[in-house]
Design a protein around this motif. Structure first.
Motif, short mmCIF file in Angstrom:
data_model
loop_
_atom_site.label_atom_id
_atom_site.label_comp_id
_atom_site.label_asym_id
_atom_site.label_seq_id
_atom_site.Cartn_x
_atom_site.Cartn_y
_atom_site.Cartn_z
N ALA A 124 6.63 20.76 1.42
CA ALA A 124 7.98 20.43 0.96
C ALA A 124 7.92 19.69 -0.38
N GLY A 125 8.67 20.20 -1.36
CA GLY A 125 8.74 19.57 -2.66
C GLY A 125 7.59 19.87 -3.60
N SER A 126 6.62 20.65 -3.15
CA SER A 126 5.43 20.92 -3.97
C SER A 126 5.63 22.08 -4.95
N GLY A 127 6.58 22.94 -4.66
CA GLY A 127 6.76 24.14 -5.47
C GLY A 127 5.83 25.27 -5.10
N ILE A 128 4.95 25.04 -4.12
CA ILE A 128 4.03 26.08 -3.65
C ILE A 128 4.74 26.95 -2.62
N HIS A 129 4.58 28.24 -2.73
CA HIS A 129 5.21 29.16 -1.79
C HIS A 129 4.44 29.22 -0.48
N VAL A 130 5.16 29.59 0.57
CA VAL A 130 4.52 29.89 1.85
C VAL A 130 4.57 31.40 2.03
N ALA A 131 3.39 32.00 2.16
CA ALA A 131 3.29 33.44 2.42
C ALA A 131 2.86 33.63 3.86
N SER A 132 3.40 34.64 4.50
CA SER A 132 3.04 34.94 5.88
C SER A 132 2.69 36.41 6.01
N VAL A 133 1.56 36.70 6.65
CA VAL A 133 1.29 38.07 7.04
C VAL A 133 2.23 38.43 8.18
N ALA A 134 2.52 39.71 8.30
CA ALA A 134 3.44 40.15 9.34
C ALA A 134 3.19 41.63 9.64
N THR A 135 4.06 42.20 10.43
CA THR A 135 4.01 43.63 10.83
C THR A 135 2.72 43.97 11.57
N ALA A 136 2.36 43.15 12.55
CA ALA A 136 1.19 43.37 13.39
C ALA A 136 -0.10 43.39 12.57
N PHE A 137 -0.20 42.45 11.63
CA PHE A 137 -1.41 42.27 10.80
C PHE A 137 -2.61 42.01 11.72
N ALA A 157 11.33 31.04 9.85
CA ALA A 157 10.54 29.81 9.86
C ALA A 157 10.35 29.24 8.45
N GLY A 158 10.76 30.01 7.43
CA GLY A 158 10.70 29.49 6.07
C GLY A 158 9.79 30.22 5.11
N ALA A 159 9.23 31.38 5.50
CA ALA A 159 8.33 32.10 4.61
C ALA A 159 9.05 32.55 3.34
N ASP A 160 8.43 32.31 2.20
CA ASP A 160 8.96 32.76 0.91
C ASP A 160 8.47 34.16 0.57
N GLU A 161 7.35 34.54 1.18
CA GLU A 161 6.74 35.83 0.89
C GLU A 161 6.20 36.42 2.19
N ILE A 162 6.32 37.73 2.32
CA ILE A 162 5.81 38.45 3.48
C ILE A 162 4.76 39.44 3.01
N ASP A 163 3.58 39.39 3.63
CA ASP A 163 2.51 40.35 3.36
C ASP A 163 2.45 41.32 4.54
N MET A 164 2.98 42.52 4.35
CA MET A 164 3.00 43.52 5.42
C MET A 164 1.85 44.50 5.25
N VAL A 165 1.44 45.12 6.36
CA VAL A 165 0.43 46.17 6.31
C VAL A 165 1.09 47.52 6.58
N ILE A 166 0.66 48.53 5.83
CA ILE A 166 1.20 49.85 6.10
C ILE A 166 0.50 50.45 7.31
N ASP A 167 1.13 51.45 7.89
CA ASP A 167 0.54 52.22 8.98
C ASP A 167 -0.43 53.22 8.33
N ARG A 168 -1.71 52.84 8.29
CA ARG A 168 -2.69 53.71 7.63
C ARG A 168 -2.85 55.03 8.37
N GLY A 169 -2.72 55.00 9.68
CA GLY A 169 -2.82 56.25 10.44
C GLY A 169 -1.76 57.24 10.02
N ALA A 170 -0.52 56.75 9.89
CA ALA A 170 0.57 57.63 9.47
C ALA A 170 0.34 58.12 8.05
N PHE A 171 -0.10 57.24 7.17
CA PHE A 171 -0.33 57.63 5.78
C PHE A 171 -1.41 58.70 5.70
N LEU A 172 -2.54 58.49 6.38
CA LEU A 172 -3.64 59.43 6.30
C LEU A 172 -3.31 60.77 6.96
#
Length: 326
Positions: A124-137, A157-172
Motif C-alpha cells: 500500500a502506497g508503494s506504487g508497486i503493482h500486484v500481479a497474479s497468475v490465474a486461469t489454472a496456472f 482481491a486487488g490484483a492490478d495485473e493478471i498473468d493468464m496461460v493459454i490452452d496450449r493443447g487447444a492451440f497445438l
C-alpha cells in the motif's frame, strides 16, 4: 479489446482486410495466422546471438542495471508460499537495497491469487503493482468458468495485473478460435487490470507457433505477451523473446496499439538482463524500454543486479549477506 480494429497487419491477403474480419470466424483466423510469414530459424538465432555479444560502457551499464531492476516482476509461485514470505518479498521489492535508497523499486510483485490481498496490503502506497497468475496456472487445464472465477477472485482481491496461460493443447490442435475466445473472456473479467498472456514457448515447439500465438493474443486484446510460466524445462530464451518483440513492433506499426513483452524463467544474471535490454532497444525500439512495456519475470535476478550495482558503485563485491536469499 485493443483499439484500431480496422487496421491491417503483416501477412494479410493482398489489398488487406480489417482485423475485425480476421477474427470473425475460426476459418478466417486460421487463414490469417497461417498466412503470417514463416520464421527463418537460422536467421533469428544468429541475430539473437549477435545482439547477445553487444557490450556497453560502465555508465550505460549502471543505467541498464537500474532499468532492469525497475522492470522486474518479483515472483514467488510455490505451493509453500506463506503470508510471511509474500510480505518479505514485498518489502524487498519496495526497498531492494536498504543501504542505498537510490535503488529503484521493482515493477510488480507476482503471486498466486490467494496471496493477492496480502501483497496488496504490504505494498500500500508503494506504487508497486500486484500481479497474479490465474486461469489454472501453470497448465491452464480447466473449464472456462473456473478460469474466469480464478481471474475475478484475483481482481476482487486487488490484483492490478493478471498473468493468464493459454490452452496450449487447444492451440497445438489448431483450435485458434477457442484460444481467442478464452483470452477475450479473461480480458473482460480483468476489468481495469492489465492482462498478460503466457504462451509457454517451450511447449509450442516451433518459432512459427510462437509468432502465431503472439498475433493471436494481440488480436484478442492482450496488454502484454509473456514467454513462459517458469515451470517447464524451456522458458525465456533470447531468440523467442526477439521474435515476440518483432511481433509487437509490427502490430503497433499496423494498428497503432502498443503491447508489452515479458520474458520469464531462467533469467538470473545482470549479463543476461542486459542482453535482453539491448535486444529490446535494437528490435522494438526505445519506446519499449520502460516498465510499462517490458518486464522480467524473475525471482533470483534481483540479487545479482543488486550485487553488480554495488560493484559499479564501490569497486568491489559485498559479502554473501549483502542480499537476502528468497
Amino acid at each position: 479489446m485493443s483499439s484500431a480494429p480496422t487496421a491491417t497487419a503483416p501477412g494479410a491477403p493482398p489489398g488487406g482486410s480489417p482485423l475485425a474480419d480476421v477474427t470473425a470466424s475460426e476459418t478466417s483466423l486460421r487463414r490469417y495466422l497461417h498466412g503470417l510469414p514463416g520464421v527463418d530459424a537460422v536467421g533469428l538465432e544468429a541475430r539473437a546471438a549477435m545482439l547477445g555479444t553487444r557490450s556497453i560502457k560502465n555508465a550505460s551499464k549502471a543505467h541498464a542495471i537500474d532499468l532492469a531492476i525497475s522492470m522486474i516482476d518479483l515472483t514467488t509461485l510455490e505451493g509453500a508460499d506463506t503470508p510471511g514470505k509474500v510480505r518479505s518479498l514485498c518489502a524487498k521489492g519496495a526497498n531492494p537495497d536498504p543501504s542505498d535508497r537510490t535503488t529503484p523499486k521493482v515493477a510488480a510483485i507476482c503471486v498466486y491469487p490467494d496471496m493477492v490481498a496480502t501483497a496488496k496490503e504490504a505494498l500500500a502506497g508503494s506504487g508497486i503493482h500486484v500481479a497474479s497468475v490465474a486461469t489454472a496456472f501453470p497448465a491452464g487445464r480447466a473449464a472456462l468458468d473456473v478460469k474466469l472465477a480464478d481471474t475475478r477472485d484475483a481482481v476482487a482481491a486487488g490484483a492490478d495485473e493478471i498473468d493468464m496461460v493459454i490452452d496450449r493443447g487447444a492451440f497445438l490442435a489448431g483450435r485458434y478460435g477457442k484460444v481467442f475466445e478464452e483470452i477475450l473472456a479473461v480480458k473482460e473479467a480483468c476489468g481495469t487490470a492489465h492482462l498478460k498472456v503466457i504462451f509457454e514457448n517451450g511447449e509450442l515447439s516451433t518459432y512459427d507457433n510462437i509468432r502465431r500465438a503472439s498475433w493471436l493474443a494481440m488480436l484478442a486484446g492482450a496488454d502484454f505477451i509473456k514467454t513462459s510460466t517458469g515451470k517447464v524445462a524451456v522458458n525465456a530464451t533470447l531468440p523467442n523473446t526477439l521474435l515476440m518483440l518483432e511481433a509487437v513492433r509490427d502490430f503497433r506499426a499496423a494498428t497503432g496499439t502498443q503491447v508489452g513483452v515479458k520474458p520469464a524463467g531462467g533469467i538470473r544474471t545482470s549479463k543476461d538482463a542486459i542482453k535482453y535490454l539491448v535486444t529490446v532497444n535494437e528490435t522494438a525500439g526505445e519506446d519499449w524500454l520502460h516498465p510499462d512495456w517490458f518486464r522480467f519475470g524473475a525471482s533470483s535476478l534481483l540479487n545479482d543486479l543488486l550485487m553488480q550495482r554495488q560493484k559499479l558503485s564501490t569497486g568491489h563485491y559485498s559479502g554473501p549477506d549483502y542480499v537476502t536469499v528468497d
